[in-house]
Write an enzyme that holds these catalytic residues in place. Structure first.
Site, PDB file in Angstrom:
ATOM      1  N   GLU A 226       0.693  -1.171  -0.064  1.00  0.00           N
ATOM      2  CA  GLU A 226      -0.026   0.027  -0.116  1.00  0.00           C
ATOM      3  C   GLU A 226       0.976   1.184   0.065  1.00  0.00           C
ATOM      4  OE1 GLU A 226      -2.400  -0.681   3.368  1.00  0.00           O
ATOM      5  OE2 GLU A 226      -4.239  -1.552   2.228  1.00  0.00           O
TER       6      GLU A 226
ATOM      7  N   GLU B  37       6.621 -21.825   8.231  1.00  0.00           N
ATOM      8  CA  GLU B  37       7.168 -20.990   9.253  1.00  0.00           C
ATOM      9  C   GLU B  37       7.995 -21.821  10.378  1.00  0.00           C
ATOM     10  OE1 GLU B  37       4.108 -21.017  13.101  1.00  0.00           O
ATOM     11  OE2 GLU B  37       2.986 -20.411  11.203  1.00  0.00           O
TER      12      GLU B  37
END
Length: 302
Positions: A85, A116
């Protein structure tokens, strides 16, 4: 390992949501509102640490460094979202703020949970992205224990980059050896036990908003409270850019649109052109001379 996990705050049962499956929609929403207020308070309590993180990021930007977010699952997705963004909001180059998620881009749409657990993978991800000692690395892990993130932070420290750890559970003491700033909004147990996409995700998004937005303000990407550094590249941004130019330059919409077009879609350049009565090249030069700070130019009466 499992015993350690069971003791985490993010894995505890929330007494406020016991028997939630027996409650009405209105009662469940009340619980959400009550719990989300805890996330807001937890983030506010971390203001000093957030400010220190912003200081590191701003200093990095000013010397040409970059900001890297790295996380897994929800944490990784939020980091990638915030990074993605920045270019449309602040006209920053895509390389300036980057998001790295365990499992790569496919993990943005479909969970790649096992990714992960790989400590070395986090370190390798930073090497693959060419992180240097001029950069800042923000590790994001709600639980405070994700191996992928911890491996990345340790690697970043060895490289010489500044390191920030954003988590919602008090981290282990041994992490202090390679983390410069801890941001720890302790939001408490989730409404649905272990579902850290809820309060933990909310708190994480709030902190990320602050890290990038305040840092961008500090380097001149905002004038007053206006998004002056946008690059008008679609109909919505062209309209927004014209309205911003009208507001700052005190002109009409048509003149603002024309100036925006002449400025190559740069609202900030168009404002300088109109206020100072200069052409595009002169406006760009003025902005470069003032490190991109529009206020300095507008308040200069010389």
């Amino acid at each position: 390992m499992l015993d350690d996990l069971s003791k985490l705050i993010t894995e505890q049962r929330n007494p406020n949501s016991i028997d939630i499956d027996l409650k009405s929609t209105e009662e469940i929403l009340r619980i959400f509102h009550e719990e989300d207020q805890k996330a807001l308070a937890a983030v506010e309590a971390e203001s000093a640490s957030i400010a220190q993180g912003i200081k590191f990021i701003t200093e990095a930007f000013r010397r040409g460094g970059r900001l890297f977010y790295i996380g897994a699952g929800t944490s990784g997705r939020l980091g990638v979202l915030d990074a993605s963004e920045c270019p449309p909001t602040f006209s920053s180059p895509p390389s300036m703020v980057q998001g790295i998620i365990a499992g790569g881009d496919r993990a943005l749409r479909r969970s790649v949970e096992a990714a992960e657990d790989k400590l070395d993978a986090g370190a390798q991800a930073l090497r693959d992205h060419g992180v240097t000692d001029q950069d800042v690395v923000v590790g994001i892990a709600g639980s405070g224990r994700t191996p992928f993130v911890l491996g990345a932070l340790e690697e970043a420290h060895q490289i010489g980059a500044k390191t920030i750890f954003l988590c919602c559970t008090p981290p282990a003491d041994n992490l202090k050896a390679f983390v410069d700033v801890f941001i720890v909004p302790v939001v408490g147990p989730e409404i649905i036990t272990g579902s850290t996409r809820l309060k933990t995700g909310t708190a994480t998004k709030l902190v990320l908003n602050m890290l990038t937005t305040v840092s961008m303000i500090q380097i001149g990407k905002v004038y007053n409270n206006l998004m002056v550094d946008i690059q008008a590249s679609n109909a919505k941004l062209i309209d927004r850019g014209a309205r911003i130019i009208m507001e700052v330059a005190g002109t009409d919409y048509k003149t603002a649109q024309t100036a925006l077009e002449c400025a190559g879609g740069s609202a900030k350049t168009a404002i300088v052109m109109l206020v100072k009565g200069v052409n595009r090249e002169e406006a760009v030069a003025l902005l470069e001379q003032n490190d991109g700070f529009l206020r300095r130019i507008l308040e200069d009466n010389s």
